[in-house]
Design a protein around this motif. Structure first.
Motif, mmCIF file in Angstrom:
data_model
loop_
_atom_site.group_PDB
_atom_site.id
_atom_site.type_symbol
_atom_site.label_atom_id
_atom_site.label_comp_id
_atom_site.label_asym_id
_atom_site.label_seq_id
_atom_site.Cartn_x
_atom_site.Cartn_y
_atom_site.Cartn_z
ATOM 1 N N ILE A 1 42.346 -2.296 11.179
ATOM 2 C CA ILE A 1 42.100 -2.896 9.846
ATOM 3 C C ILE A 1 43.044 -3.702 9.400
ATOM 4 C CG2 ILE A 1 41.700 -1.800 7.489
ATOM 5 C CD1 ILE A 1 40.414 0.537 8.868
ATOM 6 N N ILE A 2 44.453 -3.115 9.528
ATOM 7 C CA ILE A 2 45.479 -4.241 8.912
ATOM 8 C C ILE A 2 45.505 -5.630 9.505
ATOM 9 C CG2 ILE A 2 48.002 -4.544 8.860
ATOM 10 C CD1 ILE A 2 48.198 -1.639 8.712
ATOM 11 N N GLU A 3 45.057 -5.909 10.806
ATOM 12 C CA GLU A 3 44.819 -6.866 11.440
ATOM 13 C C GLU A 3 43.515 -7.971 10.994
ATOM 14 O OE1 GLU A 3 44.598 -6.663 15.674
ATOM 15 O OE2 GLU A 3 46.725 -5.921 15.902
ATOM 16 N N GLU A 4 42.631 -7.067 10.506
ATOM 17 C CA GLU A 4 41.638 -7.765 9.838
ATOM 18 C C GLU A 4 41.741 -8.166 8.414
ATOM 19 O OE1 GLU A 4 38.154 -5.195 9.782
ATOM 20 O OE2 GLU A 4 38.105 -4.805 11.898
ATOM 21 N N MET B 1 46.936 0.885 23.504
ATOM 22 C CA MET B 1 45.426 0.850 22.826
ATOM 23 C C MET B 1 45.864 0.995 21.266
ATOM 24 S SD MET B 1 42.637 3.689 23.122
ATOM 25 C CE MET B 1 41.188 3.459 22.480
ATOM 26 N N SER B 2 45.558 0.081 20.502
ATOM 27 C CA SER B 2 45.947 0.209 19.161
ATOM 28 C C SER B 2 45.128 1.050 18.284
ATOM 29 C CB SER B 2 45.492 -1.287 18.528
ATOM 30 O OG SER B 2 44.588 -1.732 18.520
ATOM 31 N N SER B 3 45.685 1.693 17.131
ATOM 32 C CA SER B 3 44.839 2.301 16.439
ATOM 33 C C SER B 3 43.986 1.891 15.404
ATOM 34 C CB SER B 3 45.783 3.302 15.657
ATOM 35 O OG SER B 3 46.422 2.490 14.584
ATOM 36 N N ARG B 4 42.975 2.496 14.894
ATOM 37 C CA ARG B 4 42.072 1.925 13.728
ATOM 38 C C ARG B 4 42.768 1.262 12.386
ATOM 39 N NH1 ARG B 4 38.649 -1.667 12.909
ATOM 40 N NH2 ARG B 4 37.302 -1.352 11.077
ATOM 41 N N ILE B 5 44.017 1.882 12.209
ATOM 42 C CA ILE B 5 44.608 1.330 11.048
ATOM 43 C C ILE B 5 45.260 0.066 11.391
ATOM 44 C CG2 ILE B 5 46.913 1.909 9.668
ATOM 45 C CD1 ILE B 5 46.164 4.837 9.841
ATOM 46 N N GLU B 6 45.925 -0.031 12.543
ATOM 47 C CA GLU B 6 46.183 -1.343 13.116
ATOM 48 C C GLU B 6 45.407 -2.535 13.145
ATOM 49 O OE1 GLU B 6 48.031 -0.386 16.629
ATOM 50 O OE2 GLU B 6 50.084 0.366 15.726
ATOM 51 N N ILE C 1 42.916 -12.607 5.184
ATOM 52 C CA ILE C 1 43.640 -13.418 4.214
ATOM 53 C C ILE C 1 44.033 -15.069 5.000
ATOM 54 C CG2 ILE C 1 46.007 -13.870 3.264
ATOM 55 C CD1 ILE C 1 46.030 -10.571 2.966
ATOM 56 N N ASP C 2 44.096 -14.967 6.115
ATOM 57 C CA ASP C 2 44.429 -16.302 6.684
ATOM 58 C C ASP C 2 43.181 -17.155 6.783
ATOM 59 O OD1 ASP C 2 47.214 -15.567 6.810
ATOM 60 O OD2 ASP C 2 47.098 -14.984 9.085
ATOM 61 N N ARG C 3 42.146 -16.512 7.159
ATOM 62 C CA ARG C 3 40.986 -17.521 7.411
ATOM 63 C C ARG C 3 39.945 -17.642 6.332
ATOM 64 N NH1 ARG C 3 38.277 -13.913 11.220
ATOM 65 N NH2 ARG C 3 37.011 -13.352 9.453
ATOM 66 N N ASP C 4 39.634 -16.702 5.623
ATOM 67 C CA ASP C 4 38.726 -16.566 4.435
ATOM 68 C C ASP C 4 39.141 -16.600 3.052
ATOM 69 O OD1 ASP C 4 36.707 -16.217 6.551
ATOM 70 O OD2 ASP C 4 36.753 -14.008 6.019
ATOM 71 N N LEU D 1 40.835 1.657 5.195
ATOM 72 C CA LEU D 1 42.077 2.053 5.552
ATOM 73 C C LEU D 1 42.552 3.429 5.125
ATOM 74 C CD1 LEU D 1 44.733 0.769 6.975
ATOM 75 C CD2 LEU D 1 45.204 -0.246 4.811
ATOM 76 N N ARG D 2 42.163 3.549 3.986
ATOM 77 C CA ARG D 2 42.517 5.129 3.149
ATOM 78 C C ARG D 2 41.899 6.209 3.742
ATOM 79 N NH1 ARG D 2 41.390 2.133 -1.799
ATOM 80 N NH2 ARG D 2 43.351 1.264 -2.639
ATOM 81 N N MET D 3 40.506 5.818 4.112
ATOM 82 C CA MET D 3 39.908 7.087 4.803
ATOM 83 C C MET D 3 40.488 7.153 6.230
ATOM 84 S SD MET D 3 35.952 6.584 3.678
ATOM 85 C CE MET D 3 35.488 5.920 5.200
ATOM 86 N N LYS D 4 40.963 6.279 7.002
ATOM 87 C CA LYS D 4 41.348 6.377 8.406
ATOM 88 C C LYS D 4 42.719 7.023 8.361
ATOM 89 C CE LYS D 4 37.659 5.082 10.689
ATOM 90 N NZ LYS D 4 37.032 6.018 11.687
ATOM 91 N N THR D 5 43.608 6.515 7.193
ATOM 92 C CA THR D 5 45.028 6.806 7.393
ATOM 93 C C THR D 5 45.470 8.408 7.647
ATOM 94 O OG1 THR D 5 45.445 4.930 5.914
ATOM 95 C CG2 THR D 5 47.254 6.827 6.078
ATOM 96 N N PRO D 6 44.572 9.348 6.801
ATOM 97 C CA PRO D 6 45.095 10.810 7.134
ATOM 98 C C PRO D 6 44.618 11.200 8.403
ATOM 99 C CG PRO D 6 43.817 10.545 4.852
ATOM 100 C CD PRO D 6 43.650 9.195 5.823
ATOM 101 N N ASP D 7 43.271 10.440 9.042
ATOM 102 C CA ASP D 7 42.781 10.879 10.572
ATOM 103 C C ASP D 7 44.089 10.472 11.461
ATOM 104 O OD1 ASP D 7 40.639 12.044 9.591
ATOM 105 O OD2 ASP D 7 39.672 10.485 10.027
#
Length: 194
Positions: free
Chosen positions: A8-11, A1-6, A16-19, A44-50
């Motif tokens: 966001i990075i994928e998004e 199960m991937s984290s929310r940070i991962e 970058i690739d698509r839009d 990403l900044r908000m989720k990083t500490p959590d």
């Protein structure tokens, strides 16, 4: 199960690739929608500490789990070592007990054999003594009977001789008497008694 940070990075990578489009005459520079990118970076900044706290908890839990597992493993190893030592000790005790039992059996067998040998020797000595005693008694009886036989044979022979002599004397004396016998005529006849 991937984290929310991962996620966001994928998004961001997909954005970058698509839009995003390349700048004219460049293959490395792109044009981005600043608001959209800022929004992703802000999230990403908000989720990083959590996420970091969650990872720290996982790491802490992992360390605790590893420490607990290590403690359990150490306890199991110690218990196994103790059981091994007990088994080795019991095995050594059993070996000593078997050795002592074998030694006792060997000693008992030797003592029993010695007792049997001594009893056999005593029985043989008693048997030989009894035979010797019986032979001595029979030899004594034989001697007494033989002496008595010789004595009474001599006495018997003496008695027979004495009786024979008496008989001879009486017969001779009668013959010398020569008592005459009467016949029917009243005359005496000469001659001895026959």
């Amino acid at each position: 199960m991937s984290s929310r940070i991962e996620q966001i990075i994928e998004e961001i990578e997909e954005y970058i690739d698509r839009d995003c489009k390349y700048q004219p005459l460049s293959t490395t520079k792109i044009i981005v929608n600043k608001e959209h990118l800022d929004e992703l970076l802000r999230e990403l900044r908000m989720k990083t500490p959590d996420e970091i706290k969650r990872y720290q908890k996982i790491i802490a839990n992992r360390d605790a789990i590893l420490a607990d597992a290590q403690a359990k493993a150490d306890a199991l190893i110690e218990e196994a070592q103790m059981q091994t030592n007990e088994l080795v000790s019991e095995h050594e005790i059993m070996q000593q007990a078997y050795a002592q039992a074998n030694e006792i059996v060997t000693q008992a067998t030797a003592q029993a054999q010695e007792i049997v040998d001594n009893a056999t020797a005593d029985a043989n000595a008693i048997r030989i003594g009894a035979i010797q005693y019986t032979d001595d008694l029979m030899a004594n009886a034989e001697s007494i009977i033989g002496h008595t036989l010789d004595s009474y044979t001599t006495k018997y022979d003496g008695l027979i001789n004495s009786l024979q002599e008496c008989y001879d004397v009486v017969r001779n004396n009668r013959a010398e008497l020569a008592i005459p016998q009467e016949d029917g005529s009243g005359y005496e006849q000469g001659g001895g008694v026959e």
